[in-house]
Design a protein around this motif. Structure first.
Motif, PDB file in Angstrom:
ATOM      1  N   VAL A 174       0.849  -1.195   0.000  1.00  0.00           N
ATOM      2  CA  VAL A 174       0.000   0.000   0.000  1.00  0.00           C
ATOM      3  C   VAL A 174       0.880   1.239   0.000  1.00  0.00           C
ATOM      4  CG1 VAL A 174      -1.738   1.276   1.262  1.00  0.00           C
ATOM      5  CG2 VAL A 174      -1.847  -1.214   1.174  1.00  0.00           C
ATOM      6  N   LYS A 175       1.864   1.238   0.911  1.00  0.00           N
ATOM      7  CA  LYS A 175       2.740   2.403   1.003  1.00  0.00           C
ATOM      8  C   LYS A 175       3.581   2.548  -0.264  1.00  0.00           C
ATOM      9  CE  LYS A 175       3.427   3.782   5.732  1.00  0.00           C
ATOM     10  NZ  LYS A 175       4.211   3.593   6.930  1.00  0.00           N
ATOM     11  N   SER A 176       4.086   1.421  -0.773  1.00  0.00           N
ATOM     12  CA  SER A 176       4.902   1.467  -1.983  1.00  0.00           C
ATOM     13  C   SER A 176       4.106   2.045  -3.133  1.00  0.00           C
ATOM     14  CB  SER A 176       5.371   0.066  -2.369  1.00  0.00           C
ATOM     15  OG  SER A 176       5.945  -0.547  -1.260  1.00  0.00           O
ATOM     16  N   ALA A 177       2.849   1.612  -3.240  1.00  0.00           N
ATOM     17  CA  ALA A 177       2.017   2.099  -4.328  1.00  0.00           C
ATOM     18  C   ALA A 177       1.800   3.602  -4.183  1.00  0.00           C
ATOM     19  CB  ALA A 177       0.673   1.367  -4.328  1.00  0.00           C
ATOM     20  N   THR A 178       1.607   4.049  -2.936  1.00  0.00           N
ATOM     21  CA  THR A 178       1.431   5.482  -2.706  1.00  0.00           C
ATOM     22  C   THR A 178       2.666   6.245  -3.169  1.00  0.00           C
ATOM     23  OG1 THR A 178       0.244   4.851  -0.719  1.00  0.00           O
ATOM     24  CG2 THR A 178       0.801   7.181  -0.951  1.00  0.00           C
ATOM     25  N   VAL A 179       3.827   5.738  -2.764  1.00  0.00           N
ATOM     26  CA  VAL A 179       5.080   6.412  -3.105  1.00  0.00           C
ATOM     27  C   VAL A 179       5.256   6.438  -4.625  1.00  0.00           C
ATOM     28  CG1 VAL A 179       7.599   6.271  -2.953  1.00  0.00           C
ATOM     29  CG2 VAL A 179       6.186   5.821  -0.916  1.00  0.00           C
ATOM     30  N   LEU A 180       5.028   5.271  -5.259  1.00  0.00           N
ATOM     31  CA  LEU A 180       5.205   5.190  -6.706  1.00  0.00           C
ATOM     32  C   LEU A 180       4.263   6.150  -7.421  1.00  0.00           C
ATOM     33  CD1 LEU A 180       5.618   1.324  -7.240  1.00  0.00           C
ATOM     34  CD2 LEU A 180       7.368   3.103  -7.290  1.00  0.00           C
ATOM     35  N   GLY A 181       3.019   6.188  -6.941  1.00  0.00           N
ATOM     36  CA  GLY A 181       2.026   7.064  -7.559  1.00  0.00           C
ATOM     37  C   GLY A 181       2.428   8.517  -7.448  1.00  0.00           C
ATOM     38  N   ILE A 182       2.855   8.905  -6.242  1.00  0.00           N
ATOM     39  CA  ILE A 182       3.210  10.313  -6.032  1.00  0.00           C
ATOM     40  C   ILE A 182       4.418  10.688  -6.887  1.00  0.00           C
ATOM     41  CG2 ILE A 182       4.089  11.972  -4.348  1.00  0.00           C
ATOM     42  CD1 ILE A 182       2.359  10.520  -2.244  1.00  0.00           C
ATOM     43  N   VAL A 183       5.457   9.845  -6.860  1.00  0.00           N
ATOM     44  CA  VAL A 183       6.679  10.157  -7.616  1.00  0.00           C
ATOM     45  C   VAL A 183       6.351  10.225  -9.112  1.00  0.00           C
ATOM     46  CG1 VAL A 183       8.978   9.331  -8.242  1.00  0.00           C
ATOM     47  CG2 VAL A 183       8.200   9.184  -5.865  1.00  0.00           C
ATOM     48  N   ASN A 184       5.572   9.238  -9.553  1.00  0.00           N
ATOM     49  CA  ASN A 184       5.176   9.189 -10.957  1.00  0.00           C
ATOM     50  C   ASN A 184       4.450  10.473 -11.374  1.00  0.00           C
ATOM     51  OD1 ASN A 184       5.187   7.958 -13.380  1.00  0.00           O
ATOM     52  ND2 ASN A 184       3.358   6.691 -13.014  1.00  0.00           N
ATOM     53  N   GLY A 185       3.543  10.917 -10.495  1.00  0.00           N
ATOM     54  CA  GLY A 185       2.781  12.136 -10.751  1.00  0.00           C
ATOM     55  C   GLY A 185       3.693  13.332 -10.948  1.00  0.00           C
ATOM     56  N   PHE A 186       4.690  13.434 -10.059  1.00  0.00           N
ATOM     57  CA  PHE A 186       5.604  14.569 -10.163  1.00  0.00           C
ATOM     58  C   PHE A 186       6.468  14.482 -11.428  1.00  0.00           C
ATOM     59  CE2 PHE A 186       4.260  15.451  -5.930  1.00  0.00           C
ATOM     60  CZ  PHE A 186       4.402  16.820  -5.804  1.00  0.00           C
ATOM     61  N   VAL A 187       6.839  13.275 -11.773  1.00  0.00           N
ATOM     62  CA  VAL A 187       7.651  13.106 -12.990  1.00  0.00           C
ATOM     63  C   VAL A 187       6.839  13.497 -14.225  1.00  0.00           C
ATOM     64  CG1 VAL A 187       8.825  11.402 -14.472  1.00  0.00           C
ATOM     65  CG2 VAL A 187       9.126  11.339 -11.967  1.00  0.00           C
ATOM     66  N   ASP A 188       5.570  13.029 -14.256  1.00  0.00           N
ATOM     67  CA  ASP A 188       4.697  13.368 -15.379  1.00  0.00           C
ATOM     68  C   ASP A 188       4.509  14.872 -15.507  1.00  0.00           C
ATOM     69  OD1 ASP A 188       4.450  10.770 -16.022  1.00  0.00           O
ATOM     70  OD2 ASP A 188       2.405  10.505 -15.224  1.00  0.00           O
ATOM     71  N   LYS A 189       4.291  15.508 -14.343  1.00  0.00           N
ATOM     72  CA  LYS A 189       4.049  16.942 -14.326  1.00  0.00           C
ATOM     73  C   LYS A 189       5.277  17.692 -14.857  1.00  0.00           C
ATOM     74  CE  LYS A 189       2.015  19.952 -10.877  1.00  0.00           C
ATOM     75  NZ  LYS A 189       1.813  19.971  -9.416  1.00  0.00           N
ATOM     76  N   ALA A 190       6.447  17.211 -14.405  1.00  0.00           N
ATOM     77  CA  ALA A 190       7.691  17.858 -14.841  1.00  0.00           C
ATOM     78  C   ALA A 190       7.880  17.663 -16.357  1.00  0.00           C
ATOM     79  CB  ALA A 190       8.871  17.281 -14.069  1.00  0.00           C
ATOM     80  N   ASN A 191       7.542  16.448 -16.828  1.00  0.00           N
ATOM     81  CA  ASN A 191       7.649  16.173 -18.264  1.00  0.00           C
ATOM     82  C   ASN A 191       6.744  17.092 -19.067  1.00  0.00           C
ATOM     83  OD1 ASN A 191       9.610  14.234 -18.285  1.00  0.00           O
ATOM     84  ND2 ASN A 191       8.136  12.537 -17.940  1.00  0.00           N
ATOM     85  N   LEU A 192       5.503  17.227 -18.563  1.00  0.00           N
ATOM     86  CA  LEU A 192       4.528  18.062 -19.244  1.00  0.00           C
ATOM     87  C   LEU A 192       5.017  19.506 -19.308  1.00  0.00           C
ATOM     88  CD1 LEU A 192       1.632  18.107 -20.482  1.00  0.00           C
ATOM     89  CD2 LEU A 192       0.823  18.782 -18.216  1.00  0.00           C
TER      90      LEU A 192
END
Lengths: 347, 303
Positions: free
Chosen positions: A109-127
């Motif tokens: 659960v925690k790993s998924a949260t971390v992955l989701g958050i990091v992924n979100g920030f990476v996507d945002k930065a890419n955009l």
């Protein structure tokens, strides 16, 4: 009238001068309130901490957002070791443009949260790097949900329990000790009615319950615990009184059977403790299995809890008192009647 | 003594617990202002008798009248006129001596000031603000007597007030009991100390196994025994043979430390001893209620 007043004062003095009783009436339940209140204060609100090696725009954005707590490490090995040891759920390793996340498999659960958050920030930065305006946007807003913060259900629950404990023990121990010390015989040899004696003892118990209620609410309202009372909190007063009388009657029943103070204590504990757990003193009963909820309905403490919860924190009106009051009055009458049948003046 | 003037009338009261006849046909009357003692060893039925008289228990048969009224069932009209001290020290928790009296007084509608005055009577004025559990055994006993007297009753019942007290505390309590009698109260009290009853009581009833064996003033009971007086001297002041030859001596015997003479005419014996200057270590012991008990039951008195 003088006899009634003097007896009440005598019993109140006896109560106030008994340190052990004072402890179990005020401090003991308060200890539960403090312990549970502190343990559960931040329940669910903990932020996830992860290890971070290196720095960069993504890390700064993460730090600013406050979505995760970042624990900086100098080298990859020690960060990964932390994850291996199970101390942290994930480690974020920055290698220039590439971000590696090493996460613990055990806490998905925690790993998924971390992955989701990091992924979100990476996507945002890419955009942001493409310079395109986003096609889809979303806005987040908090909603006050019906589930209560722990202190909101702990206060009415532990207060009801505290009142029940002191009423049951108070009446059971007084009865047994007076019978053993032959104070009951002495009273029987005086031209005074049993009603006067009984009602003065009940008066003391209800007075104690009101002081208990006030103490509890004041302490729970401290910023440390953060209880927020509803506007109809004063409706708790009649409930406190009825509850005290109901549990006083229960104590009289226990006291009628017990021969010694020790036996009375043990019997009162056997009655009160399971009732407290099943009536939602320490946790809300609606999380319990259905059959347990059904069982808990037979306890007067459950109904007192429900009523207290409704008027103290849920802000319900006088209609919320109907069912609990009716049950407490009925319980008092039935148990009081049985207690008067089995009452004994002497050993 | 006419029955109309009697404070307590008990007629043929019986009470059994299963096979055990705790009270087996007890009758007595107590006059107003009399100090009446019920004596006997433990288990003689004293307490049960007293409880029946006080109205705490219903007798199986027989009749009790207190000041002309029946105490059973609970007679609220009679209760203010009797004061009862119970065997255990029955007090309210954590109250001081003064507060105990005021609380018990309040049960009878007695004002707080009057109640506190009782401390004076039992010599506890300086302990007024001590909590009951901090008092000594004797002081507690005196306090419980004060609690029995707080509403100025006509008859006072005391159940073994001197039990478990050291000799000094017992003697202090005797003064209290005498002071109560001087106030004109009728006192009915039980004890297993025969010596004490002999000193305090106007009349005593000796009880054993649920019955009254004898009832009279202590002096009459003792005199009725016609028991010899024992004169004890230090060993060696007189030989057994010389002692036996003295006028009035019935018997003389000697042990390691003393010479004991038995006599029914102590006066000539004592003067003969004085003439010979043989009075070293002199002790004179007359018969006591213990001898009466021995004579009545054929066994040693054991409290």
């Amino acid at each position: 009238m003088t006899a009634f007043k003097t007896l009440s004062v005598a019993m109140l003095k006896g109560f106030v001068r008994d340190k052990v009783t004072l402890f179990f009436t005020f401090l003991f339940p308060l200890m539960f309130l403090v312990i549970f209140g502190l343990i559960l204060r931040d329940a669910g609100a903990d932020k996830t901490r992860i290890a971070v090696v290196g720095d960069g725009p993504i890390v700064s954005a993460l730090r600013d957002s406050g979505a995760l707590e970042l624990e900086p490490y100098n080298d990859e090995n020690s960060a990964v070791q932390k994850v291996k040891d199970g101390d942290l759920p994930a480690a974020l390793i920055i290698r220039g443009q590439r971000l590696d996340v090493r996460f613990a498999q055990s806490d998905q659960v925690k790993s998924a949260t971390v992955l989701g958050i990091v992924n979100g920030f990476v996507d945002k930065a890419n955009l942001a790097a493409t310079g395109q305006p986003p096609t889809f946007t979303f806005a987040a807003e908090k909603v006050e949900d019906a589930s209560l913060k722990p202190i909101q259900y702990l206060t009415p629950g532990i207060l009801s329990w505290g009142v029940a404990v002191s009423a049951v023990f108070g009446s059971a121990l007084t009865l047994v000790s007076w019978r053993r010390k032959q104070v009951l015989r002495r009273i029987r040899l005086a031209p005074i009615s049993t009603t006067s004696v009984l009602s003065s003892r009940i008066l003391v118990s209800t007075g104690v319950a009101l002081v208990q209620g006030a103490t509890f609410i004041v302490i729970a309202s401290l910023p440390l615990f953060g209880l927020r009372l509803s506007g109809s909190w004063w409706l708790a007063i009649p409930l406190l009184l009825l509850g005290t009388i109901a549990f006083f009657a229960l104590g009289m029943l226990v006291g009628a059977f017990a021969k010694t103070e020790e036996a009375a204590s043990a019997a009162a504990n056997i009655v009160v403790l399971p009732m407290a757990f099943l009536s939602g003193t320490f946790f809300p009963v609606d999380q319990a299995p259905a059959w347990l909820q059904a069982v808990s309905k037979i306890f007067p403490l459950r109904h007192m809890n429900d009523g207290m919860l409704d008027v103290l924190v849920r802000g319900k009106g006088i209609e919320a008192l109907v069912v609990p009051s009716a049950i407490l009055v009925g319980f008092s009458l039935v148990v009081g009647f049985i207690a008067s049948r089995v009452f004994k003046w002497e050993e | 003594m006419t029955e109309e003037r009697s404070a307590v009338v008990v007629r043929d009261v019986r009470k059994s617990y299963g096979e055990l006849k705790a009270v087996d046909g007890v009758s007595f009357t107590v006059a107003e202002g009399e100090f009446f003692g019920i004596l006997g060893p433990n288990g003689a039925g004293k307490t049960t008798t007293l409880e029946i008289v006080e109205g705490l228990r219903e007798p199986d048969s027989g009749e009790v009248r207190l000041l002309g009224e029946s105490p059973w069932p609970r007679n609220v009209k009679l209760l203010p006129r009797i004061g009862v001290q119970l065997q255990a020290s029955s007090f309210f928790e954590k109250l001081t001596a003064k507060e105990q009296l005021q609380t018990f007084g309040a049960l009878y509608g007695v004002s707080a000031g009057t109640a506190a005055d009782m401390l004076e009577l039992v010599g506890l004025a300086d302990k007024a603000n001590e909590q009951e559990n901090k008092l000594s055994g004797g002081q507690r006993q005196r306090l419980s007597i004060a609690c029995a007297l707080v509403h100025d009753p006509d008859i006072v019942f005391l159940d073994e007030p001197t039990a478990a007290l050291d000799p000094q505390a017992r003697r202090n309590l005797w003064d209290v009991l005498r002071a109560i009698k001087e106030r004109g109260k009728t006192i009915v009290y039980t004890t297993h100390y025969l010596d004490e009853a002999e000193i305090l009581c106007d009349r005593v009833a000796i009880m054993d196994t649920g019955r009254i064996l004898a009832l009279d003033p202590p002096a009459v009971l003792v005199r009725g025994l016609d028991a010899p007086t024992h004169v004890t001297l230090q060993k060696g002041v007189l030989s057994v043979v010389d002692a036996s030859a003295l006028d009035g001596v019935d018997e003389a015997h000697e042990d390691e430390v003393s010479l004991t003479l038995s006599t029914r005419r102590p006066a000539p014996v004592l003067s003969a001893l004085a003439e010979r200057g043989a009075l070293d270590g002199l002790q004179v012991r007359t018969a006591t209620l213990e001898d009466v008990f021995l004579n009545l039951t054929g066994r040693e008195y054991r409290a």
